[in-house]
Motif scaffolding. Structure first.
Motif, PDB file in Angstrom:
ATOM      1  N   TYR A 163      -4.735   6.423   9.318  1.00 17.08           N
ATOM      2  CA  TYR A 163      -5.485   6.635  10.557  1.00 17.08           C
ATOM      3  C   TYR A 163      -6.984   6.398  10.323  1.00 17.08           C
ATOM      4  O   TYR A 163      -7.674   5.833  11.182  1.00 17.08           O
ATOM      5  CB  TYR A 163      -5.252   8.056  11.089  1.00 17.08           C
ATOM      6  N   ARG A 186      -7.522   2.666  10.126  1.00 19.84           N
ATOM      7  CA  ARG A 186      -7.431   2.055  11.462  1.00 19.84           C
ATOM      8  C   ARG A 186      -8.747   2.262  12.228  1.00 19.84           C
ATOM      9  O   ARG A 186      -9.249   1.330  12.889  1.00 19.84           O
ATOM     10  CB  ARG A 186      -6.264   2.677  12.204  1.00 19.84           C
ATOM     11  N   CYS A 231      -5.751   7.383   3.857  1.00 19.74           N
ATOM     12  CA  CYS A 231      -5.260   7.780   5.176  1.00 19.74           C
ATOM     13  C   CYS A 231      -5.167   6.565   6.097  1.00 19.74           C
ATOM     14  O   CYS A 231      -6.184   5.913   6.381  1.00 19.74           O
ATOM     15  CB  CYS A 231      -6.190   8.828   5.779  1.00 19.74           C
ATOM     16  N   SER A 246      -8.893   8.816  15.181  1.00 19.42           N
ATOM     17  CA  SER A 246      -8.502   7.431  15.429  1.00 19.42           C
ATOM     18  C   SER A 246      -7.963   7.233  16.846  1.00 19.42           C
ATOM     19  O   SER A 246      -8.315   6.263  17.529  1.00 19.42           O
ATOM     20  CB  SER A 246      -7.448   7.002  14.408  1.00 19.42           C
ATOM     21  N   ASP A 247      -7.117   8.132  17.293  1.00 13.23           N
ATOM     22  CA  ASP A 247      -6.524   7.984  18.629  1.00 13.23           C
ATOM     23  C   ASP A 247      -7.589   8.034  19.715  1.00 13.23           C
ATOM     24  O   ASP A 247      -7.573   7.221  20.655  1.00 13.23           O
ATOM     25  CB  ASP A 247      -5.488   9.076  18.870  1.00 13.23           C
TER      26      ASP A 247
END
Length: 274
Positions: free
Chosen positions: A187, A190, A185, A244-245
């Motif tokens: 995300y 990250r 993945c 992640s965001d």
């Protein structure tokens, strides 16, 4: 000369011989020394009621469990010859089968998310689907796990160790920051890259759900408990702070370092510049 009959024979006839008297006394003494002696009928009158009482007691214990008075016996006395346990009667099996849910009754202080983390980190050789889609649980046998519904706490302590207060302290102390991720993945990659730059102690505990056979069940449980069905799902002291965001937003707003430190994580990396 005439002879009169002697009185000795008449006296003996009336009183009996000394030998006969002794035998009578001995028989009487022997009879009293054996209270069980008697006719077969008398013995049967004792045997059948005793057998009936014994069978009635055994049936009662099988149906309802041992009387409460046995609860005061020491374990050694309970075990010697009595042969009962939690599953030795229907009543015991019903009580044993009653689910142990987090946040209820005796487990009001237990959070299911902590129990899940205990299962993952402290029982590393166990899986929720280890037995043909089931899990072998001490005292329950092999049971299914539906992650969309509350899970019996005994599943998370499949080996029978229910010291939840101790388990929770150890989990939160050793693994305050947990990242549920998937190896492929972007995300997840990250988020893990950002956290690695902070030089965290203890380091984030990474759980790659896609390499576990029970990954789908774990994700279903996380979705129910945190309201987040995707990865990464980042937990700080048992609470989801997002994916992640959300993590990068905290970083950009210079709030991530403080948040981590407030929850017992030491920051020694670039996060110090926030």
């Amino acid at each position: 000369m005439s002879f009169l009959p002697s009185n000795d024979s008449s006296n003996q006839a009336r009183s009996g011989s000394p030998a006969d008297a002794g035998d009578t006394q001995m028989a009487a003494k022997y009879h009293h020394a054996r209270p069980w002696a008697g006719s077969p009928y008398r013995r049967r009158r004792i045997f059948w009621p005793a057998l009936f009482i014994s069978l009635t007691g055994l049936i009662y214990v099988w149906l309802y469990g041992p009387p409460a008075v046995l609860g005061s016996l020491s374990p050694s006395w309970k075990d010697i010859g009595l042969g009962y346990g939690p599953d030795s009667s229907p009543a015991g099996r019903v009580a044993q089968a009653k689910p142990h849910y987090a946040g209820e009754g005796s487990y009001a202080s237990v959070k299911e998310i902590d129990a899940l983390l205990h299962f993952i980190f402290n029982q590393t050789d166990r899986r929720l689907d280890e037995d043909g889609g089931l899990i072998r649980v001490e005292g329950l046998g092999s049971v299914p796990v539906d992650g969309t519904q509350p899970v019996d706490l005994r599943v998370y302590a499949a080996n029978g160790d229910y010291k939840w207060a101790e388990h929770t302290r150890r989990i939160r102390s050793s693994y305050p920051l947990v990242v549920f991720s998937k190896t492929f993945c972007p995300y997840s990659q990250r988020a893990k890259a950002l956290l690695s730059g902070y030089g965290l102690t203890p380091a984030p505990k990474i759980v790659e759900v896609n390499v576990r056979s029970d990954g789908p069940q774990i994700q279903a449980i996380l979705s129910r408990l945190t309201g987040r069905s995707t990865v990464p799902n980042i937990l700080l002291k048992g609470k989801s702070i997002g994916g992640s965001d959300e993590l990068h937003r905290l970083h950009e707003e210079k709030r991530l370092k403080r948040l981590l430190e407030d929850n017992g994580v030491v920051v020694t990396g670039k996060g110090d510049t926030q």
